[in-house]
Design a protein around this motif. Structure first.
Motif, mmCIF file in Angstrom:
data_model
loop_
_atom_site.group_PDB
_atom_site.id
_atom_site.type_symbol
_atom_site.label_atom_id
_atom_site.label_comp_id
_atom_site.label_asym_id
_atom_site.label_seq_id
_atom_site.Cartn_x
_atom_site.Cartn_y
_atom_site.Cartn_z
ATOM 1 N N GLU A 56 0.829 -1.192 0.000
ATOM 2 C CA GLU A 56 0.000 0.000 0.000
ATOM 3 C C GLU A 56 0.867 1.248 0.000
ATOM 4 O O GLU A 56 2.052 1.207 0.337
ATOM 5 C CB GLU A 56 -0.954 0.009 1.189
ATOM 6 N N GLN A 57 0.211 2.352 -0.380
ATOM 7 C CA GLN A 57 0.823 3.669 -0.332
ATOM 8 C C GLN A 57 -0.233 4.651 0.149
ATOM 9 O O GLN A 57 -1.424 4.501 -0.145
ATOM 10 C CB GLN A 57 1.316 4.098 -1.716
ATOM 11 N N THR A 58 0.230 5.666 0.860
ATOM 12 C CA THR A 58 -0.686 6.658 1.412
ATOM 13 C C THR A 58 -0.198 8.052 1.072
ATOM 14 O O THR A 58 1.012 8.322 1.100
ATOM 15 C CB THR A 58 -0.800 6.507 2.941
ATOM 16 N N SER A 59 -1.151 8.912 0.755
ATOM 17 C CA SER A 59 -0.851 10.323 0.560
ATOM 18 C C SER A 59 -2.045 11.125 1.023
ATOM 19 O O SER A 59 -3.099 11.138 0.367
ATOM 20 C CB SER A 59 -0.547 10.611 -0.915
ATOM 21 N N GLY A 60 -1.901 11.771 2.169
ATOM 22 C CA GLY A 60 -3.006 12.566 2.686
ATOM 23 C C GLY A 60 -4.240 11.723 2.939
ATOM 24 O O GLY A 60 -4.192 10.733 3.670
ATOM 25 N N ARG A 61 -5.336 12.104 2.305
ATOM 26 C CA ARG A 61 -6.591 11.362 2.479
ATOM 27 C C ARG A 61 -6.709 10.151 1.571
ATOM 28 O O ARG A 61 -7.729 9.466 1.571
ATOM 29 C CB ARG A 61 -7.767 12.315 2.231
ATOM 30 N N LEU A 62 -5.686 9.897 0.800
ATOM 31 C CA LEU A 62 -5.717 8.799 -0.159
ATOM 32 C C LEU A 62 -4.872 7.633 0.339
ATOM 33 O O LEU A 62 -3.772 7.821 0.853
ATOM 34 C CB LEU A 62 -5.180 9.252 -1.519
#
Lengths: 116, 116
Positions: A56-62
């Motif tokens: 997985e990857q996360t960026s802010g609300r994503l």
């Protein structure tokens, strides 16, 4: 031949909802998977890139997840806002080697509308 | 990641004429790709442009119709030749870096072509 499918084709939600966009691909021999955003009549903006070795990857609300073995990825958008309204495209990059190396294969996209 | 400047952003062209689209990258990218997005559709790869070699075209696309140049690692052009209304689409270029494999792809802002 790699095929990428996105579900749903369109989604309309009220502001504040958490939502999930789905992407599936037929050939698990991918190098990475990217999620893009496209505003009407515009080019593509890269949102998240997940390498094949990542989950997985996360960026802010994503948050994007990848299950390579089952050929699936999801894009999770938390607390949606009207500014999130756009078409979301999933694309996979073929694995190293062979004539498909480096090419992006796109899904048809999910048209997201977030209304106030 | 690289930034790609694409121009023109839009054009209206007469049937039978040709249009050349340019993409300038602010850093060296090994591979560049040209895509077409027909109205309401997702992106379809036209060809892969590699510096110092002939472009590689996907099924259904030919060099006479879509000649491509790639004179160096930061620049490429796509020409849409002998245009017809069926060529009305958004054309996008993208670039990626290999070596370790594609790290991720950046897109130009697109050229919206209308053929009348």
């Amino acid at each position: 031949k790699q095929e990428v499918t996105q579900i749903p084709a369109a989604l309309s939600v009220p502001e504040g909802e958490n939502l999930v966009l789905n992407c599936s691909f037929t050939d698990s021999a991918i190098y990475n998977l990217q999620w893009f955003r496209q505003d009407p009549g515009k080019g593509l903006t890269s949102l998240l890139l997940i390498q094949s070795s990542q989950r997985e990857q996360t960026s802010g609300r994503l948050n994007a997840s990848l299950d390579k073995s089952s050929g699936r990825s999801t894009l999770y958008i938390a607390a949606s806002q009207p500014g999130d309204s756009a078409t979301y495209l999933c694309a996979v990059v073929a694995n190293a080697g062979g004539t498909s190396y480096g090419k992006l294969t796109f899904g048809q996209g999910t048209i997201l509308t977030v209304h106030p | 990641s690289a930034v790609i400047s694409q121009k023109p952003s839009r054009d209206i062209c007469q049937r039978g004429t040709s249009l050349t689209i340019q993409c300038q990258v602010d850093s060296q990218v090994t591979m560049m790709f040209w895509y077409r997005q027909q109205p309401g559709q997702s992106l379809t790869l036209i060809a892969t442009a590699n510096q110092g070699s002939e472009a590689t075209y996907e099924s259904g696309f030919v060099i006479d119709k879509f000649p491509i140049s790639r004179p160096n690692l930061t620049f490429s052009t796509l020409t849409v030749s002998n245009m017809s209304p069926e060529d009305s689409s958004i054309y996008l270029c993208s670039g990626g870096v290999t070596g370790q494999g594609p790290y991720g792809y950046t897109f130009g802002s697109g050229t919206r072509l209308t053929v009348v």
